[in-house]
Design a protein around this motif. Structure first.
Motif, mmCIF file in Angstrom:
data_model
loop_
_atom_site.group_PDB
_atom_site.id
_atom_site.type_symbol
_atom_site.label_atom_id
_atom_site.label_comp_id
_atom_site.label_asym_id
_atom_site.label_seq_id
_atom_site.Cartn_x
_atom_site.Cartn_y
_atom_site.Cartn_z
ATOM 1 N N SER A 115 0.811 -1.222 0.000
ATOM 2 C CA SER A 115 0.000 0.000 0.000
ATOM 3 C C SER A 115 0.841 1.267 0.000
ATOM 4 O O SER A 115 1.978 1.277 0.466
ATOM 5 N N LYS A 116 0.232 2.355 -0.500
ATOM 6 C CA LYS A 116 0.878 3.660 -0.512
ATOM 7 C C LYS A 116 0.469 4.515 0.679
ATOM 8 O O LYS A 116 1.122 5.511 0.993
ATOM 9 N N GLY A 117 -0.627 4.141 1.323
ATOM 10 C CA GLY A 117 -1.134 4.900 2.453
ATOM 11 C C GLY A 117 -2.384 4.241 2.988
ATOM 12 O O GLY A 117 -2.761 3.143 2.557
ATOM 13 N N PRO A 118 -3.069 4.884 3.936
ATOM 14 C CA PRO A 118 -4.240 4.263 4.569
ATOM 15 C C PRO A 118 -5.351 3.880 3.604
ATOM 16 O O PRO A 118 -6.054 2.900 3.834
ATOM 17 N N GLY A 119 -5.523 4.643 2.508
ATOM 18 C CA GLY A 119 -6.602 4.325 1.571
ATOM 19 C C GLY A 119 -6.390 3.005 0.860
ATOM 20 O O GLY A 119 -7.274 2.146 0.842
ATOM 21 N N THR A 120 -5.227 2.835 0.265
ATOM 22 C CA THR A 120 -4.939 1.567 -0.405
ATOM 23 C C THR A 120 -4.761 0.444 0.610
ATOM 24 O O THR A 120 -5.056 -0.720 0.320
#
Length: 271
Positions: free
Chosen positions: A236-241
């Motif tokens: 992931s790249k951040g909390p969304g992904t």
């Protein structure tokens, strides 16, 4: 170091997949949809209802009941109380997630009413919620844990007081049967950056509790959550992904549990 050697997470997952348990979710509106998705990812079947007139019948047909008080209402509270009493009478596994316990008098009073039923085989909360249930000092702001320095001791107290298994979640998770306390350090910090991640743990515990005793069920669920979050974060790249990848990873773990490494539990005395 004496690690816990008799927790067979892959075997528990295999049993969940083979039995496809029906989990009756009485849960909050913030996380309900994602808890349904997570149930399917782990091989269980979800049903969601906060309708008092069908609560008893839902408990009758379900394998496990999960009560999460995150978004209370008069109708929802009535349904939860009916379900708790029915679960106790039928001997069905029941998990309580006292979300935001301590934040308001209304939540405190309702959780105490639920606990008076004696229905719950597992009580799961963050460190502050479990600490407050144990009568220890902690601070809750909204539904988040602000401070819970005595979570391990509190888990043991709550388990002994309510004759159940208690789980206090956080950077280190603690699970107790009222006698021993077990700890697990795993997971990823992004779990704190997405709403509902604590509720996901309740779903995992409910699925595991349908095929295992309360103590290994609670421990297995937290093991799965820790392993899944660590792997999802790598992708992931951040909390969304990260949120999206969590469902993929839980599904992969469920499909091939022997391919994943789960962090080892140890007793509190060893820390």
């Amino acid at each position: 170091m004496n690690h816990i050697s008799n927790l067979d997470v892959p075997n528990i997952l295999d049993k969940v997949v083979s039995t496809k348990p029906l989990i009756y979710h009485m849960t909050n509106m913030v996380a309900m949809e994602e808890q349904a998705h997570l149930s399917l990812a782990i091989g269980a079947s979800p049903v969601m209802s906060l309708f008092p007139e069908e609560a008893a019948q839902m408990v009758t047909i379900a394998n496990t009941i999960l009560i999460n008080i995150g978004t209370p209402s008069k109708e929802a509270n009535e349904a939860m109380l009916i379900a708790a009493r029915t679960a106790r009478n039928l001997g069905k596994p029941a998990i309580l997630d006292p979300v935001g316990y301590g934040a308001t008098k209304a939540r405190i009073d309702f959780v105490e009413t639920l606990l008076e039923t004696g229905a719950f085989t597992i009580i799961k909360g963050n460190g502050a919620e479990i600490s407050l249930l144990a009568g220890e000092r902690a601070e809750v702001r909204g539904v988040d844990s602000v401070g819970s320095p005595l979570a391990a001791i509190a888990a043991r107290k709550v388990a002994a007081r309510y004759n159940c298994v208690a789980a206090a979640t956080g950077p280190v998770d603690y699970v107790s049967d009222g006698t021993k306390v077990y700890s697990l350090k795993s997971g990823h910090e992004w779990l704190t950056k997405v709403s509902g991640s604590g509720c996901w743990v309740g779903t995992l515990m409910a699925a595991c509790a349908s095929v295992a005793d309360p103590l290994p069920a609670a421990m297995a669920a937290l093991s799965i959550m820790g392993a899944a979050s660590e792997e999802a974060a790598k992708r992931s790249k951040g909390p969304g992904t990260f949120r999206i990848n969590m469902f993929d990873v839980v599904y992969e773990i469920t499909s091939k549990p022997h391919n994943f490494k789960f962090s080892e539990w140890k007793t509190l005395e060893e820390e």
